[in-house]
Design a protein around this motif. Structure first.
Motif, PDB file in Angstrom:
ATOM      1  N   TYR A  88       0.764  -1.055   0.016  1.00 58.49           N
ATOM      2  CA  TYR A  88       0.077   0.012   0.042  1.00 58.49           C
ATOM      3  C   TYR A  88       0.830   1.219   0.050  1.00 58.49           C
ATOM      4  O   TYR A  88       1.816   1.430   0.776  1.00 58.49           O
ATOM      5  CB  TYR A  88      -0.732   0.019   1.235  1.00 58.49           C
ATOM      6  CG  TYR A  88      -1.704   1.055   1.281  1.00 58.49           C
ATOM      7  CD1 TYR A  88      -3.144   0.882   0.697  1.00 58.49           C
ATOM      8  CD2 TYR A  88      -1.669   2.055   1.898  1.00 58.49           C
ATOM      9  CE1 TYR A  88      -4.151   1.802   0.691  1.00 58.49           C
ATOM     10  CE2 TYR A  88      -2.599   3.074   1.858  1.00 58.49           C
ATOM     11  CZ  TYR A  88      -3.799   2.922   1.569  1.00 58.49           C
ATOM     12  OH  TYR A  88      -4.764   3.954   1.457  1.00 58.49           O
ATOM     13  N   PHE A 123      -6.993   8.997   1.936  1.00 55.76           N
ATOM     14  CA  PHE A 123      -7.703   7.496   1.740  1.00 55.76           C
ATOM     15  C   PHE A 123      -7.488   6.607   2.954  1.00 55.76           C
ATOM     16  O   PHE A 123      -7.501   5.165   2.595  1.00 55.76           O
ATOM     17  CB  PHE A 123      -7.604   7.082   0.309  1.00 55.76           C
ATOM     18  CG  PHE A 123      -8.258   7.941  -0.712  1.00 55.76           C
ATOM     19  CD1 PHE A 123      -9.533   8.177  -0.566  1.00 55.76           C
ATOM     20  CD2 PHE A 123      -7.533   8.373  -1.938  1.00 55.76           C
ATOM     21  CE1 PHE A 123     -10.181   9.028  -1.502  1.00 55.76           C
ATOM     22  CE2 PHE A 123      -8.211   9.370  -2.756  1.00 55.76           C
ATOM     23  CZ  PHE A 123      -9.420   9.521  -2.504  1.00 55.76           C
ATOM     24  N   ASN A 172      -9.154   5.340   5.099  1.00 54.91           N
ATOM     25  CA  ASN A 172     -10.240   4.059   5.232  1.00 54.91           C
ATOM     26  C   ASN A 172     -10.296   3.446   4.251  1.00 54.91           C
ATOM     27  O   ASN A 172     -10.619   2.000   4.636  1.00 54.91           O
ATOM     28  CB  ASN A 172     -11.587   5.287   5.279  1.00 54.91           C
ATOM     29  CG  ASN A 172     -11.847   5.846   3.959  1.00 54.91           C
ATOM     30  OD1 ASN A 172     -10.911   6.069   3.045  1.00 54.91           O
ATOM     31  ND2 ASN A 172     -12.918   6.494   3.755  1.00 54.91           N
ATOM     32  N   CYS A 173      -9.390   3.481   3.203  1.00 58.86           N
ATOM     33  CA  CYS A 173      -9.157   2.383   2.112  1.00 58.86           C
ATOM     34  C   CYS A 173      -8.396   1.383   2.807  1.00 58.86           C
ATOM     35  O   CYS A 173      -8.709  -0.037   2.495  1.00 58.86           O
ATOM     36  CB  CYS A 173      -8.803   2.875   0.971  1.00 58.86           C
ATOM     37  SG  CYS A 173     -10.074   3.812  -0.020  1.00 58.86           S
ATOM     38  N   LEU A 222     -10.323  -0.565   5.320  1.00 60.93           N
ATOM     39  CA  LEU A 222     -11.173  -1.625   4.461  1.00 60.93           C
ATOM     40  C   LEU A 222     -10.506  -2.699   4.317  1.00 60.93           C
ATOM     41  O   LEU A 222     -10.753  -3.908   4.316  1.00 60.93           O
ATOM     42  CB  LEU A 222     -11.837  -0.859   3.319  1.00 60.93           C
ATOM     43  CG  LEU A 222     -12.732  -1.711   2.464  1.00 60.93           C
ATOM     44  CD1 LEU A 222     -14.105  -2.206   3.356  1.00 60.93           C
ATOM     45  CD2 LEU A 222     -13.322  -1.093   1.439  1.00 60.93           C
ATOM     46  N   ASN A 278     -11.004  -6.601   5.568  1.00 61.60           N
ATOM     47  CA  ASN A 278     -11.571  -7.697   4.647  1.00 61.60           C
ATOM     48  C   ASN A 278     -10.323  -8.861   4.807  1.00 61.60           C
ATOM     49  O   ASN A 278     -10.287  -9.586   3.892  1.00 61.60           O
ATOM     50  CB  ASN A 278     -11.441  -7.032   3.218  1.00 61.60           C
ATOM     51  CG  ASN A 278     -12.818  -6.644   3.176  1.00 61.60           C
ATOM     52  OD1 ASN A 278     -14.025  -7.166   3.315  1.00 61.60           O
ATOM     53  ND2 ASN A 278     -12.937  -5.264   2.645  1.00 61.60           N
ATOM     54  N   GLN A 295     -13.442  10.817   0.707  1.00 56.21           N
ATOM     55  CA  GLN A 295     -12.841   9.599   1.670  1.00 56.21           C
ATOM     56  C   GLN A 295     -14.197   8.667   1.730  1.00 56.21           C
ATOM     57  O   GLN A 295     -14.030   7.385   1.873  1.00 56.21           O
ATOM     58  CB  GLN A 295     -12.662  10.139   2.950  1.00 56.21           C
ATOM     59  CG  GLN A 295     -11.326  10.725   2.930  1.00 56.21           C
ATOM     60  CD  GLN A 295     -11.020  11.650   4.235  1.00 56.21           C
ATOM     61  OE1 GLN A 295     -12.040  12.006   5.136  1.00 56.21           O
ATOM     62  NE2 GLN A 295      -9.647  12.041   4.544  1.00 56.21           N
ATOM     63  N   VAL A 347     -14.780   3.845  -0.283  1.00 56.73           N
ATOM     64  CA  VAL A 347     -14.940   2.607   0.415  1.00 56.73           C
ATOM     65  C   VAL A 347     -16.103   2.062   0.015  1.00 56.73           C
ATOM     66  O   VAL A 347     -16.452   1.042   0.875  1.00 56.73           O
ATOM     67  CB  VAL A 347     -14.355   2.696   2.006  1.00 56.73           C
ATOM     68  CG1 VAL A 347     -13.239   3.107   2.197  1.00 56.73           C
ATOM     69  CG2 VAL A 347     -15.394   3.635   2.842  1.00 56.73           C
TER      70      VAL A 347
END
Length: 159
Positions: free
Chosen positions: A5, A11, A13-14, A17, A21, A154, A158
């Motif tokens: 990443y 971002f 919050n991505c 996420l 997951n 933002q 997601v």
């Protein structure tokens, strides 16, 4: 699937996420100018993810490319990630591409609200020019600020 990443707080919050997951985050690269990665750092510490504030060298990046299951995810990262040998790489961009390409597109969206949204596209050598995988538009109100557009971006990124 393994994720490398590249990103800062816009971002963050991505990244959360991806973690929720249960994807394997191999490493996070940030460019920590003026503390614009404090949320990312906090997330990395909480989930024991190694992060680096150094721009990765080609040799470092190639080390992650040995595994066919590695995906590079770029989200508000200040350096261009070389894509010549990367098989899977995407970018999360805070505008409706192909309009508003390049860094800090939110400043242009106030004057060009038709470009307001988030695009996820394949990473290519040409900045913000890869095939668009998905886009979502959001509305711009008369009293919008850069901060309010960041929040809308933002939240939308997601969904």
């Amino acid at each position: 699937m393994k994720i490398v990443y590249f990103g800062n707080d816009l971002f963050s919050n991505c990244l959360l996420l991806l973690i929720k997951n249960r994807l394997n985050i191999e490493r996070v690269f940030i460019n920590d100018v003026q503390e614009n990665a404090s949320f990312i750092k906090r997330i990395c510490r909480k989930y024991n993810i190694v992060y680096s504030t150094e721009k990765p060298s080609i040799v470092t990046l190639k080390g992650y490319l040995n595994d066919e299951q590695t995906v590079f995810v770029v989200a508000d990262y200040g350096y261009k990630v070389p894509t010549n040998e990367i098989k899977y790489a995407i970018n999360i961009h805070p505008s409706l591409l192909p309009k508003s390409r390049g860094p800090t597109p939110l400043t242009y969206i106030i004057d060009n609200p038709e470009n307001a949204g988030v695009s996820i596209h394949k990473l290519t050598e040409k900045l913000d020019a890869g095939s668009i995988l998905i886009q979502e538009k959001f509305e711009v109100e008369n009293n919008e600020t850069i901060s309010s557009l960041m929040v809308k971006s933002q939240l939308l990124a997601v969904l």
